[in-house]
Design a protein around this motif. Sequence first.
Motif, PDB file in Angstrom:
ATOM      1  N   LYS A 152     -71.587  69.719  66.755  1.00 42.12           N
ATOM      2  CA  LYS A 152     -71.764  68.352  67.249  1.00 42.12           C
ATOM      3  C   LYS A 152     -70.443  67.614  67.268  1.00 42.12           C
ATOM      4  O   LYS A 152     -69.480  68.001  66.610  1.00 42.12           O
ATOM      5  CB  LYS A 152     -72.774  67.602  66.388  1.00 42.12           C
ATOM      6  CG  LYS A 152     -74.182  68.164  66.459  1.00 42.12           C
ATOM      7  CD  LYS A 152     -75.157  67.269  65.722  1.00 42.12           C
ATOM      8  CE  LYS A 152     -76.582  67.783  65.859  1.00 42.12           C
ATOM      9  NZ  LYS A 152     -77.557  66.885  65.164  1.00 42.12           N
ATOM     10  N   GLU A 153     -70.408  66.529  68.016  1.00 43.16           N
ATOM     11  CA  GLU A 153     -69.203  65.711  68.065  1.00 43.16           C
ATOM     12  C   GLU A 153     -69.110  64.830  66.821  1.00 43.16           C
ATOM     13  O   GLU A 153     -70.113  64.538  66.173  1.00 43.16           O
ATOM     14  CB  GLU A 153     -69.218  64.847  69.327  1.00 43.16           C
ATOM     15  CG  GLU A 153     -69.114  65.645  70.618  1.00 43.16           C
ATOM     16  CD  GLU A 153     -68.938  64.759  71.829  1.00 43.16           C
ATOM     17  OE1 GLU A 153     -68.707  65.308  72.920  1.00 43.16           O
ATOM     18  OE2 GLU A 153     -69.037  63.529  71.687  1.00 43.16           O
ATOM     19  N   ARG A 154     -67.908  64.421  66.543  1.00 47.11           N
ATOM     20  CA  ARG A 154     -67.701  63.511  65.422  1.00 47.11           C
ATOM     21  C   ARG A 154     -68.392  62.189  65.731  1.00 47.11           C
ATOM     22  O   ARG A 154     -68.287  61.671  66.841  1.00 47.11           O
ATOM     23  CB  ARG A 154     -66.212  63.295  65.200  1.00 47.11           C
ATOM     24  CG  ARG A 154     -65.874  62.535  63.930  1.00 47.11           C
ATOM     25  CD  ARG A 154     -64.384  62.590  63.642  1.00 47.11           C
ATOM     26  NE  ARG A 154     -63.915  63.963  63.457  1.00 47.11           N
ATOM     27  CZ  ARG A 154     -62.697  64.274  63.015  1.00 47.11           C
ATOM     28  NH1 ARG A 154     -61.832  63.308  62.718  1.00 47.11           N
ATOM     29  NH2 ARG A 154     -62.337  65.530  62.891  1.00 47.11           N
ATOM     30  N   GLU A 155     -69.085  61.641  64.753  1.00 47.64           N
ATOM     31  CA  GLU A 155     -69.811  60.394  64.962  1.00 47.64           C
ATOM     32  C   GLU A 155     -69.489  59.369  63.892  1.00 47.64           C
ATOM     33  O   GLU A 155     -69.168  59.699  62.755  1.00 47.64           O
ATOM     34  CB  GLU A 155     -71.331  60.647  64.999  1.00 47.64           C
ATOM     35  CG  GLU A 155     -71.929  61.118  63.698  1.00 47.64           C
ATOM     36  CD  GLU A 155     -73.447  61.196  63.740  1.00 47.64           C
ATOM     37  OE1 GLU A 155     -74.048  60.909  64.789  1.00 47.64           O
ATOM     38  OE2 GLU A 155     -74.043  61.545  62.708  1.00 47.64           O
ATOM     39  N   PHE A 156     -69.602  58.137  64.280  1.00 53.41           N
ATOM     40  CA  PHE A 156     -69.339  57.007  63.401  1.00 53.41           C
ATOM     41  C   PHE A 156     -70.418  56.899  62.337  1.00 53.41           C
ATOM     42  O   PHE A 156     -71.604  57.107  62.616  1.00 53.41           O
ATOM     43  CB  PHE A 156     -69.300  55.727  64.235  1.00 53.41           C
ATOM     44  CG  PHE A 156     -69.311  54.468  63.427  1.00 53.41           C
ATOM     45  CD1 PHE A 156     -70.449  53.689  63.344  1.00 53.41           C
ATOM     46  CD2 PHE A 156     -68.170  54.060  62.748  1.00 53.41           C
ATOM     47  CE1 PHE A 156     -70.470  52.527  62.607  1.00 53.41           C
ATOM     48  CE2 PHE A 156     -68.182  52.895  61.997  1.00 53.41           C
ATOM     49  CZ  PHE A 156     -69.331  52.130  61.933  1.00 53.41           C
ATOM     50  N   VAL A 157     -69.998  56.551  61.114  1.00 55.22           N
ATOM     51  CA  VAL A 157     -70.936  56.326  60.021  1.00 55.22           C
ATOM     52  C   VAL A 157     -70.879  54.878  59.539  1.00 55.22           C
ATOM     53  O   VAL A 157     -71.881  54.180  59.523  1.00 55.22           O
ATOM     54  CB  VAL A 157     -70.646  57.282  58.849  1.00 55.22           C
ATOM     55  CG1 VAL A 157     -71.583  56.968  57.679  1.00 55.22           C
ATOM     56  CG2 VAL A 157     -70.788  58.734  59.282  1.00 55.22           C
ATOM     57  N   ALA A 158     -69.686  54.440  59.142  1.00 49.47           N
ATOM     58  CA  ALA A 158     -69.545  53.085  58.610  1.00 49.47           C
ATOM     59  C   ALA A 158     -68.090  52.653  58.710  1.00 49.47           C
ATOM     60  O   ALA A 158     -67.185  53.489  58.737  1.00 49.47           O
ATOM     61  CB  ALA A 158     -70.012  53.013  57.159  1.00 49.47           C
ATOM     62  N   ALA A 159     -67.878  51.338  58.756  1.00 49.79           N
ATOM     63  CA  ALA A 159     -66.520  50.805  58.811  1.00 49.79           C
ATOM     64  C   ALA A 159     -66.474  49.487  58.063  1.00 49.79           C
ATOM     65  O   ALA A 159     -67.478  48.765  57.977  1.00 49.79           O
ATOM     66  CB  ALA A 159     -66.065  50.616  60.256  1.00 49.79           C
ATOM     67  N   ILE A 160     -65.294  49.179  57.538  1.00 42.19           N
ATOM     68  CA  ILE A 160     -65.105  47.947  56.786  1.00 42.19           C
ATOM     69  C   ILE A 160     -63.741  47.376  57.134  1.00 42.19           C
ATOM     70  O   ILE A 160     -62.754  48.113  57.255  1.00 42.19           O
ATOM     71  CB  ILE A 160     -65.244  48.210  55.274  1.00 42.19           C
ATOM     72  CG1 ILE A 160     -65.211  46.902  54.479  1.00 42.19           C
ATOM     73  CG2 ILE A 160     -64.202  49.192  54.767  1.00 42.19           C
ATOM     74  CD1 ILE A 160     -65.638  47.082  53.014  1.00 42.19           C
ATOM     75  N   SER A 161     -63.670  46.075  57.307  1.00 42.59           N
ATOM     76  CA  SER A 161     -62.411  45.428  57.648  1.00 42.59           C
ATOM     77  C   SER A 161     -61.493  45.388  56.427  1.00 42.59           C
ATOM     78  O   SER A 161     -61.895  45.682  55.307  1.00 42.59           O
ATOM     79  CB  SER A 161     -62.670  44.010  58.150  1.00 42.59           C
ATOM     80  OG  SER A 161     -63.265  43.225  57.118  1.00 42.59           O
ATOM     81  N   GLY A 162     -60.246  44.994  56.662  1.00 36.52           N
ATOM     82  CA  GLY A 162     -59.264  44.949  55.590  1.00 36.52           C
ATOM     83  C   GLY A 162     -59.676  44.050  54.440  1.00 36.52           C
ATOM     84  O   GLY A 162     -59.456  44.369  53.267  1.00 36.52           O
ATOM     85  N   SER A 163     -60.268  42.934  54.769  1.00 40.30           N
ATOM     86  CA  SER A 163     -60.690  41.997  53.734  1.00 40.30           C
ATOM     87  C   SER A 163     -62.043  42.355  53.146  1.00 40.30           C
ATOM     88  O   SER A 163     -62.449  41.802  52.123  1.00 40.30           O
ATOM     89  CB  SER A 163     -60.761  40.589  54.326  1.00 40.30           C
ATOM     90  OG  SER A 163     -61.800  40.530  55.295  1.00 40.30           O
ATOM     91  N   GLY A 164     -62.752  43.261  53.821  1.00 37.89           N
ATOM     92  CA  GLY A 164     -64.112  43.585  53.392  1.00 37.89           C
ATOM     93  C   GLY A 164     -65.162  42.651  53.948  1.00 37.89           C
ATOM     94  O   GLY A 164     -66.350  42.824  53.684  1.00 37.89           O
ATOM     95  N   GLY A 165     -64.733  41.685  54.741  1.00 38.19           N
ATOM     96  CA  GLY A 165     -65.669  40.700  55.253  1.00 38.19           C
ATOM     97  C   GLY A 165     -66.501  41.165  56.433  1.00 38.19           C
ATOM     98  O   GLY A 165     -67.537  40.567  56.730  1.00 38.19           O
ATOM     99  N   GLU A 166     -66.067  42.193  57.104  1.00 39.56           N
ATOM    100  CA  GLU A 166     -66.841  42.749  58.226  1.00 39.56           C
ATOM    101  C   GLU A 166     -67.205  44.186  57.919  1.00 39.56           C
ATOM    102  O   GLU A 166     -66.343  44.985  57.568  1.00 39.56           O
ATOM    103  CB  GLU A 166     -66.021  42.701  59.515  1.00 39.56           C
ATOM    104  CG  GLU A 166     -65.734  41.295  60.012  1.00 39.56           C
ATOM    105  CD  GLU A 166     -64.953  41.327  61.309  1.00 39.56           C
ATOM    106  OE1 GLU A 166     -63.987  40.565  61.436  1.00 39.56           O
ATOM    107  OE2 GLU A 166     -65.305  42.139  62.188  1.00 39.56           O
ATOM    108  N   ILE A 167     -68.451  44.499  58.037  1.00 42.24           N
ATOM    109  CA  ILE A 167     -68.953  45.842  57.758  1.00 42.24           C
ATOM    110  C   ILE A 167     -69.907  46.256  58.874  1.00 42.24           C
ATOM    111  O   ILE A 167     -70.727  45.442  59.327  1.00 42.24           O
ATOM    112  CB  ILE A 167     -69.668  45.886  56.392  1.00 42.24           C
ATOM    113  CG1 ILE A 167     -68.655  45.713  55.259  1.00 42.24           C
ATOM    114  CG2 ILE A 167     -70.439  47.196  56.221  1.00 42.24           C
ATOM    115  CD1 ILE A 167     -69.257  45.642  53.872  1.00 42.24           C
TER     116      ILE A 167
END
Length: 123
Positions: A43-58
Amino acid sequence: QVQLVASGGGLAQAGGSLRLSCAASRSTATTYAMGWFRQAPGKEREFVAAISGSGGEIYYADSVKGRFTISRDNAKNTVSLLMNSLKPEDTAVYYCAAQPWVASMSAVDYLYWGQGTQVTVSS
């Protein structure tokens, strides 16, 4: 240049939990967004989770929302992925990634990648 080292993978039973960690070689505090992606065999690589530098956006993929939690400790230059209620379909190699812009769900936006850690969930 940022080097990333992912750890914490392993074998878990369905319904169990694992915590992945990603350590950065230099300070990524507040300036680097971090993400977790996964790739299952064939399968292709898929997104799981991301977090901004400050942690304010997830952000989470719909498939893991409510089960996985991403967090970061900028003092320790680490990002973690707590995975609960694991399912066999979560089996994959998990990669952490970093980029000096906003949190993104697209792999092409990330400049730096860790080596990957295997997660295997048995039914």
